[in-house]
Each structure stands twice: as structure tokens, then as C-alpha cells.
Design an enzyme around this catalytic site. Sequence first.
Site, mmCIF file in Angstrom:
data_model
loop_
_atom_site.group_PDB
_atom_site.id
_atom_site.type_symbol
_atom_site.label_atom_id
_atom_site.label_comp_id
_atom_site.label_asym_id
_atom_site.label_seq_id
_atom_site.Cartn_x
_atom_site.Cartn_y
_atom_site.Cartn_z
ATOM 1 N N LYS A 46 61.482 33.263 35.397
ATOM 2 C CA LYS A 46 60.751 32.579 34.326
ATOM 3 C C LYS A 46 61.583 32.587 33.036
ATOM 4 O O LYS A 46 61.660 31.592 32.323
ATOM 5 C CB LYS A 46 59.426 33.296 34.050
ATOM 6 C CG LYS A 46 58.252 32.841 34.911
ATOM 7 C CD LYS A 46 57.002 33.667 34.595
ATOM 8 C CE LYS A 46 55.757 32.844 34.418
ATOM 9 N NZ LYS A 46 54.513 33.600 34.317
ATOM 10 N N HIS A 72 50.644 25.178 68.462
ATOM 11 C CA HIS A 72 51.455 24.160 69.127
ATOM 12 C C HIS A 72 52.823 24.037 68.472
ATOM 13 O O HIS A 72 53.531 23.059 68.702
ATOM 14 C CB HIS A 72 50.705 22.833 69.137
ATOM 15 C CG HIS A 72 49.439 22.951 69.932
ATOM 16 N ND1 HIS A 72 49.392 22.733 71.284
ATOM 17 C CD2 HIS A 72 48.196 23.343 69.560
ATOM 18 C CE1 HIS A 72 48.160 22.960 71.718
ATOM 19 N NE2 HIS A 72 47.418 23.336 70.696
ATOM 20 N N GLU A 130 54.133 39.159 46.343
ATOM 21 C CA GLU A 130 54.401 39.510 44.945
ATOM 22 C C GLU A 130 54.007 40.956 44.651
ATOM 23 O O GLU A 130 54.574 41.588 43.757
ATOM 24 C CB GLU A 130 53.650 38.542 44.016
ATOM 25 C CG GLU A 130 54.272 38.432 42.650
ATOM 26 C CD GLU A 130 53.687 37.314 41.796
ATOM 27 O OE1 GLU A 130 52.549 36.893 42.036
ATOM 28 O OE2 GLU A 130 54.374 36.886 40.857
HETATM 29 O O1 LIG Z 1 48.542 33.180 34.420
HETATM 30 P P1 LIG Z 1 49.940 32.962 33.978
HETATM 31 O O2 LIG Z 1 50.328 33.911 32.893
HETATM 32 O O3 LIG Z 1 50.177 31.542 33.589
HETATM 33 O O4 LIG Z 1 50.859 33.300 35.195
HETATM 34 C C1 LIG Z 1 50.852 32.531 36.369
HETATM 35 C C2 LIG Z 1 51.739 33.173 37.388
HETATM 36 O O5 LIG Z 1 53.007 33.310 36.790
HETATM 37 C C3 LIG Z 1 54.004 34.047 37.451
HETATM 38 O O6 LIG Z 1 54.640 33.276 38.362
HETATM 39 C C4 LIG Z 1 53.524 35.343 38.005
HETATM 40 O O7 LIG Z 1 54.471 35.894 38.842
HETATM 41 C C5 LIG Z 1 52.226 35.177 38.741
HETATM 42 O O8 LIG Z 1 51.761 36.418 39.173
HETATM 43 C C6 LIG Z 1 51.239 34.546 37.830
HETATM 44 O O9 LIG Z 1 49.998 34.464 38.461
#
Ligand SMILES: O=P(O)(O)OC[C@H]1O[C@H](O)[C@H](O)[C@@H](O)[C@@H]1O
Length: 431
Positions: free
Chosen positions: A403, A292, A271
Site C-alpha cells: 500500500k 469437474h 492475511e
Molecule cells: O478498511 P480499509 O482501511 O480501507 O482497509 C481495507 C483493506 O486494506 C488492506 O488491504 C488491508 O490489508 C485489509 O485488511 C483491509 O481490510
Amino acid sequence: MDVDIGNALASVASPGISRGALERLDERVGQAHERIETGRANHEHGYAALNLPERTDPGEIRRAVDPVGDAEALITVGIGGSALGAATIVDALEGDTEMVFLDNVDPEWVTSRLESLPLAETAINVVSKSGTTAETLANFLVVREAFEDAGVDWTERTIVTTGEAGPLSDLAERHNLPKLRVPDGVPGRFSALSPVGMVAAAIAGHDLEALLEGARAESESLSGSLFECPAYAYGATAYALDGRGAGINAMIPYAESLETYAEWFAQLWAESLGKDDLGQTPVRALGVTDQHSQLQLYRAGPRDKLVTFVAPRERADREIPATEVEELAYLGDSTLGELLEAEFEATEASLAAAGRPNVRIELETVDEYELGGLLYGMEASCVLAGELYSVNAFNQPAVEWAKKATRGLLGGGEFAEADAVAEKTTLRVER
Ligand SMILES: O=P(O)(O)OC[C@H]1O[C@H](O)[C@H](O)[C@@H](O)[C@@H]1O
């Protein structure tokens, strides 16, 4: 942590880096170090993560968890950077508290996990920097309902770790829940050494001061030369090898307790560095188990891999009982630890003998102090690699894209990204 990059030299491996090229790269490491130090001094976004050993207050974390300090089990609800740091720490260290991490939203799995726990003796740790991540919020709502159905007051058993503002912060205030802050300027995947990673460790009774002390010792080794700084030696070598064709980095801890660490590393590396068509693909493996299976590919497949070993020098051991079977007699003179060590040395040598680049990261043992050093050291390696690649190691626009598309699909707002789902190209082959 100590780092041995000898098996990544061009005199051993192909791809490999020559001594001369390493010395030229060291000039860039010096410049990158200055940039990193300026970022740390100004608490710039991302660079601020490298100041956590001084900033994190273990007393504050312990006070927040005190009401649930005697919990038999802990459900941590969080995903990505809000789960993997905590999971790495508690999986690496021995503890009595049963630990459940609800990151995935697979309904069957979530239900079975909840059904397996004594909810009246279970604490909840909700972690989300943004306070808006769909998986985390959805799982938290499900957990709350399960507690209510079991007649357990979840507000008595919940700790929240989140950013300064947002829906989760509001919820914590509404229900008067203990609340810890995700420190400013610290992306989730760099937050293991903050309350994000340490609440679970505190509930498990681990030594938070030692975790931070180990990280602090590693931070003091950051210097302008990769030849003097293990973290930079690793970051620079991985970067150099990637540029020479090792686009894959297989992380292989030789300790079952560090299996989750490889997951944490994969997020950190992927990331942070996967930007602008650049980045090295992390692969998770485990010694000796994956000797293995995957080792065949690493030793004889395409020359596109760096193998990274992580091994403790000391570990608890167990004798192998003697046997009357003659062919197995040699085992009876050894211990499981000696067998593991021999397998590690043999695997490392087998790769070097085949000219495959590999790096050895050594810890004294797996304890709080060494783990703090490992987590900090790999974060610093990653920040350095980000500088060398000239990418922003601290954002994740590609993840944010998906997202938004998800929220759009669920009716959580207008997001153009969601339209791409309907535009999918199809070429179905059906039975
Ligand atoms: O801590 P939050 O805001 O819930 O985010 C949780 C995760 O969400 C996303 O997938 C980001 O890419 C991550 O880097 C992050 O840690």
C-alpha cells in the site's frame, strides 16, 4: 456449525493427525483458549472482534440506513475486509436490492457497473476503517462524480462506515452524512458482524438480530477443548495438518450462495496467518462445479492439501423432470438437491478413499442465524490457529508494504517502499 474431522485422522488420511497427537494438541488448545478469553475480556486489538455479537447494535445500523431503506440498488465501495464480509452476507441470503461491490479499480469494469445502475434509486455505502485506502477513496470520488453527472444528490444517498478519525470521517462530517464506526480493536477481516458487514444486509432487509444471535450461539461454544468446540476443532485440525504437510487449504462450499464466503475465508486465513514464513494457503473452490476441474488434483496430486467442505443440511429443492431416455431415467426419480447431496457425499468419500484429508463443516441451512454462526466460528478458528502458530493474527504488515509503495508511486508521499519498483530485476523474453 458442526465440524467433522474424522477424515483428517491419520487412520484415514496421509497427512493426517493421530488421536494421540490430537489429544496432546488439545492441551495447547486449552492454553490458547485462556489467552483468547483474556484478550476478549480486556478488549485487546483483534480479540475484541470475538465480542461483536454483544457489541453490535442492529438498531443503530437500521437508523443509519433508514434514509435509503427503499433503494433499488446499493453500491458498496470498499476493499478487503471492508467489502468481503458484507458481500458474503448479501450473496448468501435472498434479497431484492441489487448489490454492487466496487473493490477493484479496473476502469472498464467500474464504468460499466455505474452505467448499469438507476443512480436516482441507488444508495452508496462507503467503507474504510483507515479512511485512506487508495482504491476505496478513488472509487468513491468516481461514484460521486457519476451521481453529480446524473443530477442526483449523492449526499442524500450516502452512508459512511469508518474509523474514529481520518479523511473519510472528515468528509462525512463536512457533508452531514450518516456515519457508523468501525469498532475499535476489530481488524477489517474480522468485522463482518459489525456495521462494516451489516449495512448492506440492513438495506437488503435481512434479519440482523438473527445474524448476531447465530454468532452469539457460536461464541458460547468456545471452550478449552477442541473436542467440545467446533470452531477450535477446525482451527486446530487445519493447523495440525499444515504442520504435517497440508500447506494448502481448499475451501469448497456446496451451495452456490456461499461462493463469496470462500473468498472471505481466503482473506481471513491468508492475511491473518501468513506471517514469519508460516501459514496455510487458502484456495477457493465451489461444489459441485470444481469437482469437474480441481478434484483431479485434490485426489491424485501432491499430498499437500486439506479439503474443507461446507454444506447445509437443508435447502430449497427442485425436482428433475422425468425423461423417456432410458439411461437418464434415474435422474427423473431425483431432485437437484439430492443430486448435489450425492455429489458432495461421493466427493468426500472419494478423497477419503484416496487417503486425502478433508473436514466437513455442516450448517442446518443457509439463513441469517447459521451464517452468523459460520462467520463467527471461522473467525474463532482463525484466532485459535494464530495462537497455535504463535503469530499475530491481527496485523498485515506485508499488505501495508505494498500500500505504501503504491502511494509513493502516485506521489501520495515519501515512501521508501516505492523505490523497490525501480529496482526490479528484468529478464525479458520478447516475441
Ligand atoms: O478498511 P480499509 O482501511 O480501507 O482497509 C481495507 C483493506 O486494506 C488492506 O488491504 C488491508 O490489508 C485489509 O485488511 C483491509 O481490510
